[in-house]
Design an enzyme around this catalytic site. Structure first.
Site, PDB file in Angstrom:
ATOM      1  CB  THR A 100      -0.916   0.030   1.235  1.00  0.00           C
ATOM      2  OG1 THR A 100      -0.118  -0.020   2.424  1.00  0.00           O
ATOM      3  CG2 THR A 100      -1.872  -1.150   1.229  1.00  0.00           C
ATOM      4  CB  CYS A 101       0.855   4.232   0.630  1.00  0.00           C
ATOM      5  SG  CYS A 101       1.187   6.011   0.664  1.00  0.00           S
TER       6      CYS A 101
END
Length: 317
Positions: A100-101
């Site tokens: 994520t991210c």
């Protein structure tokens, strides 16, 4: 039972834990513990987030997981060599690897994104591409799936990623109930844009926010200054002044951006004809929509629709 190994490190951003709720709700919907989530770190023990919250973790210790999920941080820098080595070893035996991210930077350091397409938060996409030129970084995607490696944009896009992972396991009908439980309108497809016209406007007052919500829900209307002013309960002259002070845009420009935002989302969804998109988003006809797309994106709607279709086909390959 699919096991999820979540890789943490000192200073990670706590928002990256929110997407894990998709696995938790999946267990509730299925009716038993379908997913087992384990928090991992290089040496195990308590790991402090960037805001000070502490999460207990276990060491990698040669364990195998169905899915390895790496979280991100606000400040991106070189990772501990030991962590990258453990990540590389664990990922080698996993069915899927995800980030994520800015967790994509850790996957890149481990060599897991070499020659692949990847997404990350738009503010860090250029750095990821510069530091790892072998990666094809897509700076405007919600998430990207390339083979068994999945990456997402920042913040809430991680929820879209984990919902996509659950859909990969349990199917689209099951994930609809999970998304409803999470109070998200729908699972955004990976090919959708990270950017939103509403986010860019950022009005200060409830009055202008109400008008924007009205406009977004009534794009088929002409949405003249008079109509919007009535929704705001102001005179057209007062409304135009207040709107520009709060958003930096004229009402007409903001409405066009909302139409473009909605039209682009419909095109990326791939299920609608150009005539339908133009009609539903208030452009009235394809030619007017084409001119607006060229001004805003430098591309006609046909190209964006075709690119989204090709992107979707490659995601499923």
């Amino acid at each position: 039972m699919p096991s999820i190994g979540v890789v943490l490190f000192p200073g990670f951003q706590a928002m990256n834990l929110a997407p894990l709720t998709a696995f938790e709700i999946a267990n509730l919907v299925v009716g038993h513990d379908f997913y087992a989530v384990t928090f991992l770190s290089e040496a195990g023990g308590p790991i402090r987030t960037s805001i000070g919250m502490v999460v207990d973790t276990e060491p990698f210790a040669g364990r195998c997981f169905d899915t390895v999920l790496v979280v991100g941080s606000i400040k991106v820098g070189p990772s501990a060599p030991g962590l990258i080595a453990r990540l590389r070893e664990t990922a080698a035996t996993a069915r899927r690897v995800a980030a994520t991210c800015t967790g994509a930077f850790l996957l890149a350091e481990a060599g897991l994104l070499d020659g692949r397409r990847a997404a990350t938060h738009w503010a860090h996409a250029r750095d990821l591409q510069r530091l790892h030129p072998s990666i094809q970084v897509d700076d405007d995607r919600i998430f990207v799936s390339d083979g068994n490696v999945w990456t997402s944009a920042g913040m809430t896009a991680g929820i879209d990623l984990t919902l996509a992972l659950v859909e990969d396991d349990l199917g689209p009908e099951m994930v609809k109930g999970i998304a409803k439980n999470l109070v998200v309108y729908h699972r955004r497809t990976g090919g959708q844009s990270q950017f939103s016209a509403l986010l860019e406007l950022q009005p200060r007052s409830d009055r202008v926010q109400t008008v924007l919500a009205y406009a977004r829900g009534n794009l088929k209307n002409a949405l003249s200054v008079e109509e919007l002013a009535e929704a705001a309960r102001l005179s057209p002259r007062q409304f135009s002044r207040v709107f520009r002070e709060e958003t930096g845009q004229s009402p007409a420009k903001a409405v066009e951006n909302l139409r473009l935002d909605a039209a682009r989302t419909m095109l990326e969804d791939g299920r609608h004809s150009l005539d339908t998109v133009a009609r539903e988003t208030g452009f009235a006809d394809r030619e007017r929509m084409r001119r607006a797309f060229l001004r805003a994106f430098g591309q006609p709607p046909q190209v964006i629709k075709r690119n989204a279709r090709h992107h979707g086909a490659s995601q499923g390959a």
